[in-house]
Motif scaffolding. Structure first.
Motif, PDB file in Angstrom:
ATOM      1  N   LEU A 211      44.533  21.526  31.162  1.00 43.44           N
ATOM      2  CA  LEU A 211      45.231  22.486  30.312  1.00 43.44           C
ATOM      3  C   LEU A 211      44.277  23.600  29.877  1.00 43.44           C
ATOM      4  O   LEU A 211      44.623  24.794  29.924  1.00 43.44           O
ATOM      5  CB  LEU A 211      45.799  21.773  29.080  1.00 43.44           C
ATOM      6  CG  LEU A 211      46.347  22.685  27.973  1.00 43.44           C
ATOM      7  CD1 LEU A 211      47.551  23.476  28.472  1.00 43.44           C
ATOM      8  CD2 LEU A 211      46.709  21.875  26.736  1.00 43.44           C
ATOM      9  N   ILE A 212      43.066  23.217  29.456  1.00 42.17           N
ATOM     10  CA  ILE A 212      42.071  24.210  29.059  1.00 42.17           C
ATOM     11  C   ILE A 212      41.734  25.121  30.235  1.00 42.17           C
ATOM     12  O   ILE A 212      41.602  26.345  30.079  1.00 42.17           O
ATOM     13  CB  ILE A 212      40.800  23.517  28.527  1.00 42.17           C
ATOM     14  CG1 ILE A 212      41.089  22.817  27.201  1.00 42.17           C
ATOM     15  CG2 ILE A 212      39.665  24.530  28.348  1.00 42.17           C
ATOM     16  CD1 ILE A 212      39.898  22.053  26.633  1.00 42.17           C
ATOM     17  N   LEU A 216      42.239  29.082  30.455  1.00 44.09           N
ATOM     18  CA  LEU A 216      41.102  29.936  30.794  1.00 44.09           C
ATOM     19  C   LEU A 216      41.430  30.863  31.958  1.00 44.09           C
ATOM     20  O   LEU A 216      41.115  32.066  31.927  1.00 44.09           O
ATOM     21  CB  LEU A 216      39.898  29.057  31.131  1.00 44.09           C
ATOM     22  CG  LEU A 216      38.581  29.760  31.455  1.00 44.09           C
ATOM     23  CD1 LEU A 216      38.168  30.677  30.317  1.00 44.09           C
ATOM     24  CD2 LEU A 216      37.491  28.744  31.734  1.00 44.09           C
ATOM     25  N   LEU A 217      42.076  30.346  32.984  1.00 40.31           N
ATOM     26  CA  LEU A 217      42.402  31.165  34.156  1.00 40.31           C
ATOM     27  C   LEU A 217      43.424  32.249  33.809  1.00 40.31           C
ATOM     28  O   LEU A 217      43.247  33.423  34.153  1.00 40.31           O
ATOM     29  CB  LEU A 217      42.937  30.270  35.281  1.00 40.31           C
ATOM     30  CG  LEU A 217      41.926  29.325  35.927  1.00 40.31           C
ATOM     31  CD1 LEU A 217      42.615  28.408  36.931  1.00 40.31           C
ATOM     32  CD2 LEU A 217      40.811  30.103  36.606  1.00 40.31           C
ATOM     33  N   LEU A 218      44.512  31.859  33.111  1.00 34.89           N
ATOM     34  CA  LEU A 218      45.542  32.841  32.743  1.00 34.89           C
ATOM     35  C   LEU A 218      44.987  33.851  31.731  1.00 34.89           C
ATOM     36  O   LEU A 218      45.271  35.045  31.812  1.00 34.89           O
ATOM     37  CB  LEU A 218      46.754  32.114  32.154  1.00 34.89           C
ATOM     38  CG  LEU A 218      47.552  31.240  33.133  1.00 34.89           C
ATOM     39  CD1 LEU A 218      48.642  30.483  32.404  1.00 34.89           C
ATOM     40  CD2 LEU A 218      48.150  32.083  34.254  1.00 34.89           C
ATOM     41  N   GLY A 219      44.174  33.340  30.793  1.00 33.45           N
ATOM     42  CA  GLY A 219      43.589  34.227  29.794  1.00 33.45           C
ATOM     43  C   GLY A 219      42.620  35.216  30.402  1.00 33.45           C
ATOM     44  O   GLY A 219      42.509  36.362  29.953  1.00 33.45           O
ATOM     45  N   THR A 220      41.901  34.791  31.434  1.00 31.39           N
ATOM     46  CA  THR A 220      40.966  35.686  32.109  1.00 31.39           C
ATOM     47  C   THR A 220      41.702  36.842  32.771  1.00 31.39           C
ATOM     48  O   THR A 220      41.242  37.992  32.739  1.00 31.39           O
ATOM     49  CB  THR A 220      40.139  34.915  33.150  1.00 31.39           C
ATOM     50  OG1 THR A 220      39.390  33.886  32.497  1.00 31.39           O
ATOM     51  CG2 THR A 220      39.185  35.839  33.891  1.00 31.39           C
ATOM     52  N   LEU A 221      42.869  36.545  33.363  1.00 29.37           N
ATOM     53  CA  LEU A 221      43.680  37.615  33.957  1.00 29.37           C
ATOM     54  C   LEU A 221      44.092  38.629  32.889  1.00 29.37           C
ATOM     55  O   LEU A 221      44.089  39.841  33.127  1.00 29.37           O
ATOM     56  CB  LEU A 221      44.918  37.020  34.630  1.00 29.37           C
ATOM     57  CG  LEU A 221      44.664  36.146  35.852  1.00 29.37           C
ATOM     58  CD1 LEU A 221      45.971  35.560  36.358  1.00 29.37           C
ATOM     59  CD2 LEU A 221      43.979  36.934  36.963  1.00 29.37           C
ATOM     60  N   TRP A 222      44.454  38.115  31.693  1.00 32.32           N
ATOM     61  CA  TRP A 222      44.836  39.011  30.593  1.00 32.32           C
ATOM     62  C   TRP A 222      43.635  39.790  30.064  1.00 32.32           C
ATOM     63  O   TRP A 222      43.710  40.999  29.841  1.00 32.32           O
ATOM     64  CB  TRP A 222      45.455  38.182  29.464  1.00 32.32           C
ATOM     65  CG  TRP A 222      45.543  38.929  28.158  1.00 32.32           C
ATOM     66  CD1 TRP A 222      46.474  39.867  27.818  1.00 32.32           C
ATOM     67  CD2 TRP A 222      44.655  38.810  27.048  1.00 32.32           C
ATOM     68  NE1 TRP A 222      46.219  40.342  26.556  1.00 32.32           N
ATOM     69  CE2 TRP A 222      45.124  39.718  26.055  1.00 32.32           C
ATOM     70  CE3 TRP A 222      43.533  38.027  26.776  1.00 32.32           C
ATOM     71  CZ2 TRP A 222      44.478  39.841  24.822  1.00 32.32           C
ATOM     72  CZ3 TRP A 222      42.895  38.160  25.552  1.00 32.32           C
ATOM     73  CH2 TRP A 222      43.368  39.056  24.591  1.00 32.32           C
ATOM     74  N   ALA A 223      42.509  39.093  29.887  1.00 35.14           N
ATOM     75  CA  ALA A 223      41.340  39.711  29.266  1.00 35.14           C
ATOM     76  C   ALA A 223      40.704  40.764  30.158  1.00 35.14           C
ATOM     77  O   ALA A 223      40.135  41.747  29.664  1.00 35.14           O
ATOM     78  CB  ALA A 223      40.312  38.643  28.904  1.00 35.14           C
ATOM     79  N   THR A 224      40.756  40.574  31.469  1.00 33.52           N
ATOM     80  CA  THR A 224      40.094  41.509  32.381  1.00 33.52           C
ATOM     81  C   THR A 224      41.021  42.602  32.884  1.00 33.52           C
ATOM     82  O   THR A 224      40.588  43.478  33.626  1.00 33.52           O
ATOM     83  CB  THR A 224      39.517  40.745  33.595  1.00 33.52           C
ATOM     84  OG1 THR A 224      40.572  40.018  34.241  1.00 33.52           O
ATOM     85  CG2 THR A 224      38.437  39.775  33.158  1.00 33.52           C
ATOM     86  N   ARG A 225      42.296  42.539  32.481  1.00 34.30           N
ATOM     87  CA  ARG A 225      43.242  43.575  32.896  1.00 34.30           C
ATOM     88  C   ARG A 225      42.985  44.842  32.105  1.00 34.30           C
ATOM     89  O   ARG A 225      42.772  44.802  30.888  1.00 34.30           O
ATOM     90  CB  ARG A 225      44.670  43.103  32.658  1.00 34.30           C
ATOM     91  CG  ARG A 225      45.740  44.042  33.228  1.00 34.30           C
ATOM     92  CD  ARG A 225      47.128  43.523  32.909  1.00 34.30           C
ATOM     93  NE  ARG A 225      47.321  43.449  31.460  1.00 34.30           N
ATOM     94  CZ  ARG A 225      48.404  42.924  30.886  1.00 34.30           C
ATOM     95  NH1 ARG A 225      49.342  42.382  31.633  1.00 34.30           N
ATOM     96  NH2 ARG A 225      48.520  42.914  29.575  1.00 34.30           N
ATOM     97  N   LYS A 226      43.044  45.978  32.761  1.00 31.39           N
ATOM     98  CA  LYS A 226      42.831  47.242  32.075  1.00 31.39           C
ATOM     99  C   LYS A 226      44.008  47.512  31.142  1.00 31.39           C
ATOM    100  O   LYS A 226      45.169  47.338  31.520  1.00 31.39           O
ATOM    101  CB  LYS A 226      42.715  48.393  33.093  1.00 31.39           C
ATOM    102  CG  LYS A 226      41.440  48.349  33.918  1.00 31.39           C
ATOM    103  CD  LYS A 226      41.350  49.556  34.835  1.00 31.39           C
ATOM    104  CE  LYS A 226      40.041  49.538  35.638  1.00 31.39           C
ATOM    105  NZ  LYS A 226      39.955  50.710  36.536  1.00 31.39           N
TER     106      LYS A 226
END
Length: 230
Positions: A211-212, A216-226
């Motif tokens: 789950l973590i 982390l994977l989905l959040g990384t897509l959000w965090a690194t999106r312009k």
């Protein structure tokens, strides 16, 4: 055939070490980011040396290590503290890393890295011992897994510097990891020390770790999106 089985066990240990401790790599990145950029790799290097010593001793004394519920409790308290501090102190959360650090500050960060590694080593030892009875197979898989984690930690530091939103994701995962350690420590206290398994919460650590990892994977897509243009 025996060598093939050993290699398969080593590969499995490496993959499990990375998957089940993906939050560990992120936590290390968060901890060393407190240091100036020039000292971060040095802190991770000392962290690797300490991790090898700690994991080696933990594997040798596995029967004792699995009862160290208080180590997990300490690690959980520290992770929950720094996660809450980040979200409750927004000014400090956005403060840039320092340009200089004293020797005392540097070794304090290294000590925090070692504490977290010891806290996560408790579950890592259980997984390793369950997969193989050959000590050289266990050591090889776990040690290579540690090296992979340190490489991931370096990547985390880069992401924290480049993408401001990634820091919020990082501390969210830190809080989740703290909750996982807290429940794991409670379960060990009930089962291994007090002999009251009926009071254990029965957390599925593998499922929680996945789950973590998904967060982390989905959040990384959000965090690194312009961000969208205003």
């Amino acid at each position: 055939m025996e060598l093939t089985g050993a290699l398969a066990a080593i590969l499995t240990l490496i993959v499990l070490e990375v998957i089940l401790s993906a939050d560990n790599a992120l936590i290390l990145g968060v901890i060393v980011q407190k240091l100036p950029p020039a000292l971060r790799r040095k802190a991770l290097f000392y962290g690797i040396l300490g991790a090898y010593v700690l994991r080696g001793l933990a594997l040798l004394f596995a029967s004792l290590v699995i009862q160290l519920w208080w180590v997990q409790a300490l690690g959980a308290a520290y992770l929950l503290y720094i996660a809450l501090k980040h979200f409750l102190s927004p000014q400090e959360a956005h403060a840039p890393p320092p340009l200089e650090a004293s020797a005392a500050q540097f070794w304090k960060v290294v000590a925090q890295v070692e504490l977290m590694d010891l806290a996560f080593a408790v579950d890592s030892v259980l997984v390793a011992v369950a997969l193989s009875e050959k000590l050289w197979v266990i050591y090889t898989g776990v040690f290579l897994g540690i090296l992979a984690l340190r490489m991931l930690a370096s990547l985390v530091v880069t992401l924290l510097d480049r993408y401001p939103r990634f820091k919020h994701l990082a501390y969210l995962v830190v809080g989740l990891a703290g909750a996982k350690l807290a429940v794991g420590g409670w379960d060990k206290l009930m089962k291994e020390v007090l002999g009251r398994p009926e009071l254990a919460l029965g957390l599925d650590k593998e499922a929680f770790s996945l789950l973590i990892l998904a967060v982390l994977l989905l959040g990384t897509l959000w965090a690194t999106r312009k961000p969208a243009p205003a």
